[in-house]
Design an enzyme around this catalytic site. Structure first.
Site, PDB file in Angstrom:
ATOM      1  N   CYS A  54      67.540  29.662  29.677  1.00  0.00           N
ATOM      2  CA  CYS A  54      67.409  30.980  29.070  1.00  0.00           C
ATOM      3  C   CYS A  54      66.903  31.939  30.148  1.00  0.00           C
ATOM      4  O   CYS A  54      65.822  31.713  30.726  1.00  0.00           O
ATOM      5  CB  CYS A  54      66.406  30.890  27.922  1.00  0.00           C
ATOM      6  SG  CYS A  54      66.000  32.465  27.149  1.00  0.00           S
ATOM      7  N   CYS A  81      72.690  36.241  30.482  1.00  0.00           N
ATOM      8  CA  CYS A  81      72.116  35.631  29.280  1.00  0.00           C
ATOM      9  C   CYS A  81      72.995  34.431  28.962  1.00  0.00           C
ATOM     10  O   CYS A  81      74.228  34.541  28.971  1.00  0.00           O
ATOM     11  CB  CYS A  81      72.136  36.635  28.126  1.00  0.00           C
ATOM     12  SG  CYS A  81      71.721  35.907  26.519  1.00  0.00           S
TER      13      CYS A  81
HETATM   14  N1  DGL Z   1      69.930  32.730  26.037  1.00  0.00           N
HETATM   15  C1  DGL Z   1      68.869  33.673  26.234  1.00  0.00           C
HETATM   16  C2  DGL Z   1      68.959  34.247  27.638  1.00  0.00           C
HETATM   17  O1  DGL Z   1      69.570  33.643  28.506  1.00  0.00           O
HETATM   18  C3  DGL Z   1      68.930  34.612  25.084  1.00  0.00           C
HETATM   19  C4  DGL Z   1      67.793  35.477  24.916  1.00  0.00           C
HETATM   20  C5  DGL Z   1      67.441  35.897  23.537  1.00  0.00           C
HETATM   21  O2  DGL Z   1      67.111  35.053  22.717  1.00  0.00           O
HETATM   22  O3  DGL Z   1      67.403  37.117  23.370  1.00  0.00           O
HETATM   23  O4  DGL Z   1      68.407  35.277  27.952  1.00  0.00           O
END
Ligand code: DGL
Length: 267
Positions: free
Chosen positions: A80, A188
């Site tokens: 993430c 993301c």
């Molecule tokens: N997969 C997360 C990232 O890479 C998502 C973030 C979120 O939950 O807003 O930033």
């Protein structure tokens, strides 16, 4: 009795994200390291992290780490960008296992751009972090790095409403296409699931890059360096979510995950 090395239950790699997005990273890790066991933790209940405070993101990241450590994970991949850019420093200071993080792939885009303009689509939490500011600062003297907040996208993806992201993506990407970017960085881990829609919105010559493969390679390097590569034949792939299990399974189908070693749990 002598223990056969091949019968030892292997220590897994722990992988967490605010939800389904990190499956795009799990896929790359599993492709490169098929003999490793993994536990994937989807904290969908608390998504989106990108719209939370830094303190909250740190709190969730610690909770996820502690859960994975309680399952004997030998290394943790923070799949993430938002959690990495806000919390990885503290995680490394607090826990002794190796951590692999993920950041928007600005460097390869900056090295390859011909127009000297690149777009970075990421969450508000990532774009406002100190780590993102310091990484992007290295390239800003010669490149125009255009930041785009992907507000609302993660929630739609978490709900399994991929097609509903089209109007938002059109709104976010059209201005940077007009500006003349030739690279769009997906900052993301949820966004790789939107690539077919993004491709239908932007012209063919604009390249889309993400950090999935680089994270998998780094995971392999760190396992090798620390002598943590699995030598057992006994591997498993466990997926745990506190969100909707049906949506989770439909994303696993999308990345072609099936087989008897795959288990789901709701935590
Ligand atoms: N997969 C997360 C990232 O890479 C998502 C973030 C979120 O939950 O807003 O930033």
């Amino acid at each position: 009795m002598k223990t056969n090395r091949l019968d030892i239950q292997p220590l897994p790699i722990g992988i967490f994200d605010s939800g389904l997005g990190g499956l795009s990273i799990w896929k790359e890790i599993h492709a490169l390291l098929p003999n490793e066991s993994t536990i994937y933790l989807a904290d969908s209940k608390n998504a989106p992290y990108g719209e939370k405070t830094k303190e909250k993101i740190i709190e969730f990241s610690k909770k996820n780490t502690e859960y994975l450590l309680s399952k004997q994970c030998k290394l943790i991949v923070v799949a993430c960008n938002t959690a990495t850019t806000n919390a990885i420093k503290i995680l490394r200071e607090t826990y002794s296992v190796p951590f692999i993080g993920i950041e928007p792939a600005i460097k390869p885009a900056a090295l390859q751009t011909k127009t000297n303009k690149i777009g970075v689509l990421a969450t508000k939490g990532t774009l406002s972090s100190e780590l993102f500011a310091s990484t992007s600062e290295q390239f800003r003297s010669s490149k125009n790095i255009i930041e785009i907040e992907g507000n609302g996208l993660v929630t739609l993806i978490e709900n399994g409403e991929i097609d509903a992201t089209r109007p938002l993506l059109t709104q976010y990407l059209s201005p940077i296409v007009d500006e003349g970017v030739d690279y769009i960085v997906l900052g993301c881990t949820h966004y790789p699931f939107l690539i077919p829609i993004i491709k239908s919105i932007i012209p063919n010559h604009i390249k889309i890059i993400d950090s999935g493969e680089a994270v998998a390679k780094q995971t392999k390097n760190i396992l090798e360096k620390n002598n943590l590569i699995n030598e057992s034949n006994n591997t498993f792939q466990n997926f745990e979510t506190n969100g909707n299990i049906e949506t989770f399974k439909s994303f696993l189908n999308q990345i072609n995950v099936q087989g008897s070693s795959v288990k789901f749990n709701v935590f």
